[in-house]
Scaffold this motif. Structure first.
Motif, short mmCIF file in Angstrom:
data_model
loop_
_atom_site.label_atom_id
_atom_site.label_comp_id
_atom_site.label_asym_id
_atom_site.label_seq_id
_atom_site.Cartn_x
_atom_site.Cartn_y
_atom_site.Cartn_z
N LEU A 1 0.84 -1.18 0.00
CA LEU A 1 0.00 0.00 0.00
C LEU A 1 0.88 1.24 0.00
O LEU A 1 1.94 1.25 0.64
N GLY A 2 0.44 2.28 -0.71
CA GLY A 2 1.22 3.51 -0.74
C GLY A 2 0.36 4.71 -1.07
O GLY A 2 -0.62 4.60 -1.82
N VAL A 3 0.72 5.85 -0.50
CA VAL A 3 0.04 7.10 -0.82
C VAL A 3 1.07 8.22 -0.81
O VAL A 3 2.00 8.21 0.01
N ALA B 1 -2.34 7.20 -5.10
CA ALA B 1 -2.55 6.10 -4.17
C ALA B 1 -2.42 4.78 -4.92
O ALA B 1 -2.89 4.65 -6.07
N ASP B 2 -1.77 3.80 -4.28
CA ASP B 2 -1.52 2.50 -4.91
C ASP B 2 -1.81 1.38 -3.93
O ASP B 2 -1.60 1.52 -2.71
N LEU C 1 -0.73 -14.59 -8.89
CA LEU C 1 -1.53 -13.43 -9.29
C LEU C 1 -1.18 -12.24 -8.40
O LEU C 1 -1.00 -12.39 -7.19
N THR C 2 -1.11 -11.06 -9.02
CA THR C 2 -0.93 -9.83 -8.26
C THR C 2 -1.90 -8.78 -8.78
O THR C 2 -1.58 -8.02 -9.69
N PRO C 3 -3.12 -8.74 -8.24
CA PRO C 3 -4.03 -7.65 -8.62
C PRO C 3 -3.57 -6.35 -7.98
O PRO C 3 -3.01 -6.33 -6.88
N ARG C 4 -3.79 -5.22 -8.69
CA ARG C 4 -3.32 -3.93 -8.21
C ARG C 4 -4.27 -2.81 -8.66
O ARG C 4 -4.95 -2.94 -9.69
N LEU C 5 -4.27 -1.73 -7.89
CA LEU C 5 -5.07 -0.55 -8.18
C LEU C 5 -4.20 0.68 -8.02
O LEU C 5 -3.32 0.73 -7.16
N SER C 6 -4.48 1.69 -8.84
CA SER C 6 -3.75 2.95 -8.73
C SER C 6 -4.69 4.09 -9.14
O SER C 6 -5.47 3.95 -10.09
N TYR C 7 -4.59 5.19 -8.39
CA TYR C 7 -5.37 6.38 -8.74
C TYR C 7 -4.47 7.60 -8.63
O TYR C 7 -3.76 7.78 -7.63
#
Length: 372
Positions: free
Chosen positions: A217-219, A241-242, A254-260
């Motif tokens: 997690l990162g921001v 944010a990640d 598997l490595t699902p990921r989100l980024s905004y």
């Protein structure tokens, strides 16, 4: 291109031979990256870009090490014949510095031309950028001329530098960073960068990152200022944010990921966030555009245990620029890791739902990276 590689190989063999009696611990290093890009929006926009980095590092005396790196960039369609000077005139000195260690028993100083920062930073990175055709074709291998002082403790890391960017401008860049590891998993950092020309403009910000074996997690938040660090202004800001989750099954990983990513009020920085095959190549690093962005990225990295050397990545992105909708992008990449030094990447994508009822268009990219 062949002449450039021959020259670099000749230097690689010659330097240790004549330097062995003067220098110690002589090492050579470098990389070759070649990327081809094509798109259907402009049928004539097909090209290949290439970059070669070659460096030599050696101990001069106790606690003093010298580094010298050459960089060569070119776009194949722009090559003008096989005249040797055509290639030689495009070779630049990307690094030329000395590193003095154990200052006062705790500090390290790097003085001269050098790269700076982390390549995945959305705010500050000065150095060679990888992975996209546009990074090689349109962005030179930037460096900074100056002095960097660093301290690395068990939990605390500090750095300070004063430099001039090697882009021909007269602006001076000052930077201070502080990173603190609360635990092995939780790290926080704050930074300040100031560009002094006719007035003072710059960035201050902070970041927080958490990582363990299964979660990341990162921001990060950054804000511009104008006419002085403490002056009141309505300058731009950025938030990124990640999140990523590692899942390991018997037959597949598997490595699902989100980024905004969001930026407002014409936020500007020297970051290296350029997501997507289409958006990344046609727009480039977002913070360097000085536009307002909203980018959402959902992706998944996956690999089959039966294919040890091949991994895949699927990405979905949507983007707005200055509150105008750009479209949806869908990408699929395959990465073949031939060995620890050689990798090949093949990717393709489609951009849909484009503003103005424009037709969908497709992109493709093929890359090779060799590190030595």
């Amino acid at each position: 291109m062949k002449k450039t590689l021959a020259l670099l190989l000749a230097v690689a063999f010659a330097v240790p031979a004549f330097a062995g009696n003067v220098l110690s611990n002589v090492e050579t290093y470098g990389e070759i990256e070649t990327i081809g890009f094509t798109q259907t929006e402009d049928a004539g926009d097909k090209s290949v870009a290439n970059r070669v980095l070659f460096g030599v590092s050696a101990d001069l005396v106790e606690d003093v090490r010298a580094n010298l790196t050459f960089a060569y960039n070119n776009v194949w369609q722009d090559t003008n014949g096989d005249v040797v000077d055509t290639y030689l005139n495009q070779i630049e000195v990307a690094e030329a510095n000395v590193v003095v260690s154990n200052l006062f028993g705790a500090l390290e100083a790097k003085i001269g031309r050098q790269f700076y920062g982390n390549e995945d930073s959305p705010v500050m990175y000065i150095g060679p950028r990888h992975g996209n055709y546009a990074n090689i074709a349109f962005l030179p291998t930037m460096s900074m001329d100056g002095a960097l002082l660093t301290y690395q403790g068990e939990s605390l890391a500090l750095s300070a530098f004063y430099a001039q960017i090697s882009d021909g401008s007269d602006d001076r860049l000052t930077g201070l960073t502080l990173d603190y590891a609360f635990t092995n998993n939780l790290v926080a950092g704050i930074y300040w960068y100031d560009a002094s020309g006719s007035d003072h403009q710059g960035i201050w910000g902070g970041k927080l990152a958490y990582q363990n074996e299964g979660t990341k997690l990162g921001v990060e938040y950054a804000k511009n200022y104008e006419n002085g660090v403490f002056s009141y202004n309505n300058a731009g800001w950025m938030l990124k944010a990640d999140a990523a989750l590692n899942l390991d099954a018997e037959a597949i990983s598997l490595t699902p990921r989100l980024s905004y990513y969001i930026s407002e009020k014409d936020f500007f920085a020297a970051g290296n966030y350029a997501p997507g095959i289409a958006f990344g190549n046609l727009v480039g690093p977002l913070s360097m555009t000085g536009e307002d962005w909203r980018v959402f990225n959902a992706g998944i990295d996956f690999g089959f245990k039966s294919l040890e050397k091949v991994t895949f990545a699927f990405d979905y992105l949507n983007a707005e620029e200055d509150r105008d909708w750009l479209g949806n992008e869908f990408d699929l990449k395959a990465i073949y890791q031939h060995n620890d030094y050689v990798s090949f990447t093949l990717g393709g994508g489609v951009v849909t739902n484009i503003t103005g009822d424009e037709d969908d268009f497709y992109v493709g990219q093929l890359g090779m990276l060799i590190k030595f």
